[in-house]
Motif scaffolding. Structure first.
Motif, short mmCIF file in Angstrom:
data_model
loop_
_atom_site.label_atom_id
_atom_site.label_comp_id
_atom_site.label_asym_id
_atom_site.label_seq_id
_atom_site.Cartn_x
_atom_site.Cartn_y
_atom_site.Cartn_z
N PRO A 68 0.80 -1.23 0.00
CA PRO A 68 0.00 0.00 0.00
C PRO A 68 0.84 1.28 0.00
N ILE A 69 1.98 1.27 0.67
CA ILE A 69 2.83 2.46 0.71
C ILE A 69 3.43 2.72 -0.67
N GLY A 70 3.93 1.68 -1.32
CA GLY A 70 4.48 1.83 -2.66
C GLY A 70 3.44 2.27 -3.66
N SER A 71 2.24 1.71 -3.57
CA SER A 71 1.15 2.06 -4.49
C SER A 71 0.72 3.50 -4.30
N LEU A 72 0.66 3.94 -3.05
CA LEU A 72 0.26 5.31 -2.76
C LEU A 72 1.26 6.30 -3.35
N GLN A 73 2.55 6.05 -3.16
CA GLN A 73 3.57 6.95 -3.69
C GLN A 73 3.53 7.04 -5.21
N VAL A 83 -6.60 5.45 -8.31
CA VAL A 83 -5.77 4.44 -7.66
C VAL A 83 -5.35 4.88 -6.27
N SER A 84 -4.90 6.13 -6.12
CA SER A 84 -4.46 6.59 -4.81
C SER A 84 -5.62 6.64 -3.82
N LEU A 85 -6.81 7.01 -4.29
CA LEU A 85 -7.96 7.02 -3.40
C LEU A 85 -8.34 5.59 -3.01
N TYR A 86 -8.18 4.67 -3.93
CA TYR A 86 -8.44 3.26 -3.64
C TYR A 86 -7.47 2.75 -2.56
N PHE A 140 7.64 11.35 10.38
CA PHE A 140 8.48 12.16 9.50
C PHE A 140 8.65 11.46 8.15
N PHE A 141 8.96 10.16 8.18
CA PHE A 141 9.10 9.42 6.93
C PHE A 141 7.79 9.37 6.16
N LEU A 142 6.68 9.24 6.88
CA LEU A 142 5.37 9.20 6.24
C LEU A 142 5.07 10.52 5.53
N VAL A 143 5.23 11.62 6.24
CA VAL A 143 4.86 12.92 5.68
C VAL A 143 5.80 13.34 4.56
N LEU A 144 7.12 13.21 4.78
CA LEU A 144 8.07 13.71 3.78
C LEU A 144 8.25 12.75 2.60
N PHE A 145 8.58 11.51 2.89
CA PHE A 145 8.97 10.58 1.82
C PHE A 145 7.80 9.86 1.15
N VAL A 146 6.68 9.76 1.86
CA VAL A 146 5.53 9.06 1.27
C VAL A 146 4.51 10.04 0.69
N LEU A 147 4.34 11.20 1.34
CA LEU A 147 3.30 12.13 0.90
C LEU A 147 3.84 13.34 0.14
N ILE A 148 4.74 14.11 0.76
CA ILE A 148 5.14 15.40 0.17
C ILE A 148 5.99 15.23 -1.10
N LEU A 149 7.10 14.51 -0.99
CA LEU A 149 7.99 14.37 -2.15
C LEU A 149 7.31 13.71 -3.35
N PRO A 150 6.60 12.58 -3.19
CA PRO A 150 5.94 11.98 -4.35
C PRO A 150 4.84 12.86 -4.94
N ALA A 151 4.20 13.67 -4.09
CA ALA A 151 3.09 14.50 -4.56
C ALA A 151 3.55 15.74 -5.32
N PHE A 152 4.71 16.28 -4.96
CA PHE A 152 5.11 17.57 -5.52
C PHE A 152 6.33 17.52 -6.45
N ILE A 153 7.03 16.40 -6.47
CA ILE A 153 8.17 16.28 -7.39
C ILE A 153 7.85 15.19 -8.40
N ALA A 154 7.67 15.61 -9.66
CA ALA A 154 7.25 14.67 -10.70
C ALA A 154 8.33 14.50 -11.76
N ASP A 155 8.26 13.37 -12.46
CA ASP A 155 9.18 13.14 -13.56
C ASP A 155 8.62 13.76 -14.85
N PHE A 156 9.26 13.50 -15.99
CA PHE A 156 8.84 14.14 -17.25
C PHE A 156 7.46 13.67 -17.70
#
Length: 291
Positions: A68-73, A83-86, A140-156
């Motif tokens: 679930p953590i990998g899928s959410l990110q 998918v993320s809401l699921y 801290f790991f939940l908020v930064l590495f699971v939520l913030i970074l995946p949500a705001f830093i995107a690839d091409f």
């Protein structure tokens, strides 16, 4: 109270055997794709769209479901949020029904840590300096590495990277990285700095698990942080019978996470292993289901 000791020891032994059997069975069910280990390939069947309740790496050759953590990110900042809401919905369901019972009974990496802790060592540590602060690190790991970074830093392609899985998670290294590198020549050739970095994290985690009970669950696991917030309201929770409790602290002494269960039976740190319930000489700790 001495006449109760033999029966309590027997009760604890029976409970620990039962928990070990449940953990082993769920590990086998979660990673039952034997061909994956034989071929060094990841299972891609329809069940991979389903999230398992515990930390079990998607990239494990035997994994039949997703983490679930990998899928959410992976889907947090996608244009389609279905998918993320699921995934969030599933975690809410698991948390509401079970809380951190998932950690104690249904998490494969939890079983790995449990077995490592059984290895004899010069000194077992009940806690580390700054323990109270360290236990907040998983948030801290939940908020930064699971939520913030995946949500705001995107690839091409506009998709976020699974930052926690990529840079932190030792589960993925043990279950996915090492087996694939050993079994798949193409993966072996592609292994570089990130794999070596995560290998160091894994080694530290595994060695620490011999000295201190479940260091990953205590200080790092973002899924445990989520489920822990449900401990007080989940259908599966503990209740203290105040008319029986003598505050003898037997529950805290037996608790490998050093929780004063008689005061905080539904602490967010509790993984619901049930040791306290089995060890209580007065039978004051009960399972409270539902409201």
């Amino acid at each position: 109270m001495n006449h109760k000791s033999p029966s309590i020891a027997k009760k604890r032994a029976h409970h620990n055997r039962f928990r070990l059997i449940v953990q082993a069975c769920f590990l086998a069910l979660s990673n039952g794709y034997i061909k994956g280990f034989a071929r060094g390939q990841i299972f891609t069947g329809a069940s991979k769209y389903l999230c398992l309740p515990g930390m079990n790496c998607y990239s494990c050759p035997g994994a039949l479901g997703a983490c679930p953590i990998g899928s959410l990110q992976a889907t947090l900042n996608a244009r389609e949020y279905k998918v993320s809401l699921y995934v969030v919905g599933l975690m809410v369901v698991f948390g509401t029904l079970l809380g951190r019972f998932v950690c104690g009974f249904l998490c494969p990496f939890g079983l790995v840590q449990d077995l490592l802790y059984k290895i004899p060592f010069v000194k077992k540590l009940r806690s580390l300096p700054g323990e109270k602060f360290l236990r907040y690190l998983r948030f801290f790991f939940l908020v930064l590495f699971v939520l913030i970074l995946p949500a705001f830093i995107a690839d091409f392609m506009g998709l976020g990277e699974p930052w926690f899985c990529k840079w932190i998670c030792p589960v993925g290294t043990l279950e996915g990285g090492i087996p694939l590198v050993l079994l798949n020549s193409a993966m072996r050739g592609a292994a570089g700095f990130i794999f070596r970095w995560k290998l160091v994290i894994l080694i530290i985690t595994l060695f620490s698990s011999i000295m201190i009970y479940r260091p990953f669950c205590r200080y790092v696991c973002p899924l445990g942080a989520i489920y822990g917030t449900f401990n007080k309201v989940s259908f599966y929770r503990f209740k203290i019978d105040r008319s029986k409790c003598t505050k003898c602290s037997a529950c805290q002494k037996i608790c490998k996470l050093n929780i004063p269960v008689y005061e905080k039976p539904n602490s967010a740190d509790c993984i619901r292993c049930g040791d306290c319930k089995a060890a209580c000489p007065e039978g004051a700790i009960h399972l409270q289901q539902g409201t």
